[in-house]
Each structure stands twice: as C-alpha cells, then as structure tokens.
Motif scaffolding. Structure first.
Motif, PDB file in Angstrom:
ATOM      1  N   ASP A  83       0.728  -1.145  -0.177  1.00  0.00           N
ATOM      2  CA  ASP A  83       0.123   0.064  -0.178  1.00  0.00           C
ATOM      3  C   ASP A  83       0.851   1.191   0.013  1.00  0.00           C
ATOM      4  N   GLY A  84       2.064   1.504  -0.275  1.00  0.00           N
ATOM      5  CA  GLY A  84       2.809   1.866   0.227  1.00  0.00           C
ATOM      6  C   GLY A  84       3.539   2.717   1.106  1.00  0.00           C
ATOM      7  N   THR A  85       2.900   2.470   2.224  1.00  0.00           N
ATOM      8  CA  THR A  85       3.546   2.814   3.609  1.00  0.00           C
ATOM      9  C   THR A  85       4.981   2.111   3.720  1.00  0.00           C
ATOM     10  N   LEU A  86       5.891   2.456   3.980  1.00  0.00           N
ATOM     11  CA  LEU A  86       7.081   2.224   4.763  1.00  0.00           C
ATOM     12  C   LEU A  86       7.435   1.241   5.792  1.00  0.00           C
ATOM     13  N   TYR A  87       8.002   0.854   5.541  1.00  0.00           N
ATOM     14  CA  TYR A  87       8.758  -0.561   6.946  1.00  0.00           C
ATOM     15  C   TYR A  87       9.236   0.174   7.504  1.00  0.00           C
ATOM     16  N   ASN A  88      10.076   0.632   7.923  1.00  0.00           N
ATOM     17  CA  ASN A  88      10.635   1.996   8.761  1.00  0.00           C
ATOM     18  C   ASN A  88      10.848   2.965   8.363  1.00  0.00           C
ATOM     19  N   PRO A  89       9.978   3.300   9.105  1.00  0.00           N
ATOM     20  CA  PRO A  89       9.535   5.102   8.899  1.00  0.00           C
ATOM     21  C   PRO A  89      11.327   5.964   8.513  1.00  0.00           C
ATOM     22  N   ALA A  90      11.685   5.557   9.602  1.00  0.00           N
ATOM     23  CA  ALA A  90      13.410   6.595   9.292  1.00  0.00           C
ATOM     24  C   ALA A  90      14.068   5.684   8.148  1.00  0.00           C
ATOM     25  N   ILE A  91      13.318   5.173   6.832  1.00  0.00           N
ATOM     26  CA  ILE A  91      14.043   4.973   6.003  1.00  0.00           C
ATOM     27  C   ILE A  91      13.004   4.894   5.016  1.00  0.00           C
ATOM     28  N   SER A  92      13.412   5.335   3.782  1.00  0.00           N
ATOM     29  CA  SER A  92      12.962   6.196   3.231  1.00  0.00           C
ATOM     30  C   SER A  92      13.370   5.602   1.367  1.00  0.00           C
ATOM     31  N   SER A  93      14.422   5.425   1.547  1.00  0.00           N
ATOM     32  CA  SER A  93      15.420   5.583   0.147  1.00  0.00           C
ATOM     33  C   SER A  93      16.555   4.186   0.231  1.00  0.00           C
ATOM     34  N   ARG A  94      16.973   3.819  -0.607  1.00  0.00           N
ATOM     35  CA  ARG A  94      18.314   3.352  -0.762  1.00  0.00           C
ATOM     36  C   ARG A  94      19.656   3.999  -0.448  1.00  0.00           C
ATOM     37  N   LYS A  95      19.419   4.900   0.069  1.00  0.00           N
ATOM     38  CA  LYS A  95      20.668   5.409   0.893  1.00  0.00           C
ATOM     39  C   LYS A  95      20.564   5.777   2.017  1.00  0.00           C
ATOM     40  N   GLN A  96      19.258   5.601   2.194  1.00  0.00           N
ATOM     41  CA  GLN A  96      19.557   6.091   3.711  1.00  0.00           C
ATOM     42  C   GLN A  96      19.149   4.128   4.460  1.00  0.00           C
ATOM     43  N   LEU A  97      18.902   3.643   3.617  1.00  0.00           N
ATOM     44  CA  LEU A  97      18.755   2.342   3.846  1.00  0.00           C
ATOM     45  C   LEU A  97      20.517   2.110   4.023  1.00  0.00           C
ATOM     46  N   MET A  98      21.561   1.867   3.245  1.00  0.00           N
ATOM     47  CA  MET A  98      22.636   1.627   2.755  1.00  0.00           C
ATOM     48  C   MET A  98      23.289   2.219   4.430  1.00  0.00           C
ATOM     49  N   LEU A  99      23.280   3.718   4.412  1.00  0.00           N
ATOM     50  CA  LEU A  99      23.850   4.547   5.773  1.00  0.00           C
ATOM     51  C   LEU A  99      23.624   3.904   6.780  1.00  0.00           C
ATOM     52  N   HIS A 100      22.479   3.140   6.929  1.00  0.00           N
ATOM     53  CA  HIS A 100      21.873   2.500   8.160  1.00  0.00           C
ATOM     54  C   HIS A 100      22.505   1.253   8.786  1.00  0.00           C
ATOM     55  N   VAL A 101      22.366   1.340   7.568  1.00  0.00           N
ATOM     56  CA  VAL A 101      22.927  -0.678   7.271  1.00  0.00           C
ATOM     57  C   VAL A 101      24.399  -0.621   8.023  1.00  0.00           C
ATOM     58  N   ALA A 102      25.058   0.820   7.206  1.00  0.00           N
ATOM     59  CA  ALA A 102      26.230   0.488   7.333  1.00  0.00           C
ATOM     60  C   ALA A 102      27.174   1.117   9.707  1.00  0.00           C
TER      61      ALA A 102
END
Length: 139
Positions: A83-102
């Motif tokens: 439905d387009g909602t984010l699984y984690n509101p803090a992470i909305s893009s690939r870049k943010q996911l990479m930064l969080h994971v790193a």
C-alpha cells in the motif's frame, strides 16, 4: 500476501556489500562516504541489520557484483509495503538504508567477537604482515 511479495522480489532494491565497504573506492563500487561506510561487510551482516531495522530482506548467494565478481552474494530489501507505507519510517530510500546498515554492521554481534580475535592475532603475529614495500627497514 506473502506470496505476492516473494514473487515480486525483482522489484526489491539490491544492496551489494561493496556499496557500504569502506575498504573500496568509489570506482570499485562504494556508494556512501568512507566516514559512514564499514569495513568488509558480509551479506549475512547486512541481512541481520535489515531484520533489526524491521525491513524484509532476501540474501541471494548466487549473485555477484559485476565489478567485483569474486565476492559472491547480495541482499535484496523491501522498503515499502504494497500500500506504499514504509516498513521503517526512518528509511525511505536506498541511500538511507545503506547508511543505516553501514552504521549497524560494526555493532553486529558476530562482528564484535571477530574484531577482538583479529586484533589479538594481529598483535601476536607482529610485523610479519607485508606492507607491499620491498627491502628491510627495521634494524
């Protein structure tokens, strides 16, 4: 609902460990700054970080990054629900996911033990590690 997501895994974003590896250069495929990147992350560590961030992921072991095809594996992650909602509101893009994971990988439970082992074995081994320069410097 689960079947639809699994079947549609091709639409999930892909993260190769190279993207967040501080040991790699931009030319070699790093996507975030070295200050934020982590040292030699593995697919398992990236996957664990995704599950910690409550993001569905899948590890594809048979895949390799084209620029570094010796390192096998990549992680696919799903940022949004159907439905387009984010699984984690803090992470909305690939870049943010990479930064969080790193940011999370160095604190990975399997990693903290490895680093202690590496630092003790490196200290025990002494100056046997070759730096690439020829000749004997120490006297």
């Amino acid at each position: 609902m689960m079947d639809g997501e699994i079947a549609n895994i091709k639409k999930w974003i892909v993260i190769y460990p190279v993207y967040i590896n501080s040991k790699k250069t931009i030319v070699e495929g790093r996507r975030i700054s070295t200050s934020k990147a982590c040292e030699n992350p593995t697919c398992a560590e990236i996957g664990d970080c995704c599950s910690y961030l409550k993001i569905p992921f899948a590890i594809e072991i048979d895949k390799a990054y084209p620029r570094d095809f010796m390192q096998r594996g990549r992680v696919r992650a799903l940022l949004k629900r159907e439905d387009g909602t984010l699984y984690n509101p803090a992470i909305s893009s690939r870049k943010q996911l990479m930064l969080h994971v790193a940011e999370l990988v160095p604190r990975h439970p399997g990693r903290t033990k490895k680093q202690e082992l590496a630092s003790t074995s490196a200290a025990a081994a002494g100056p046997s590690s070759k730096s690439g320069k020829g000749g004997r410097k120490k006297r």
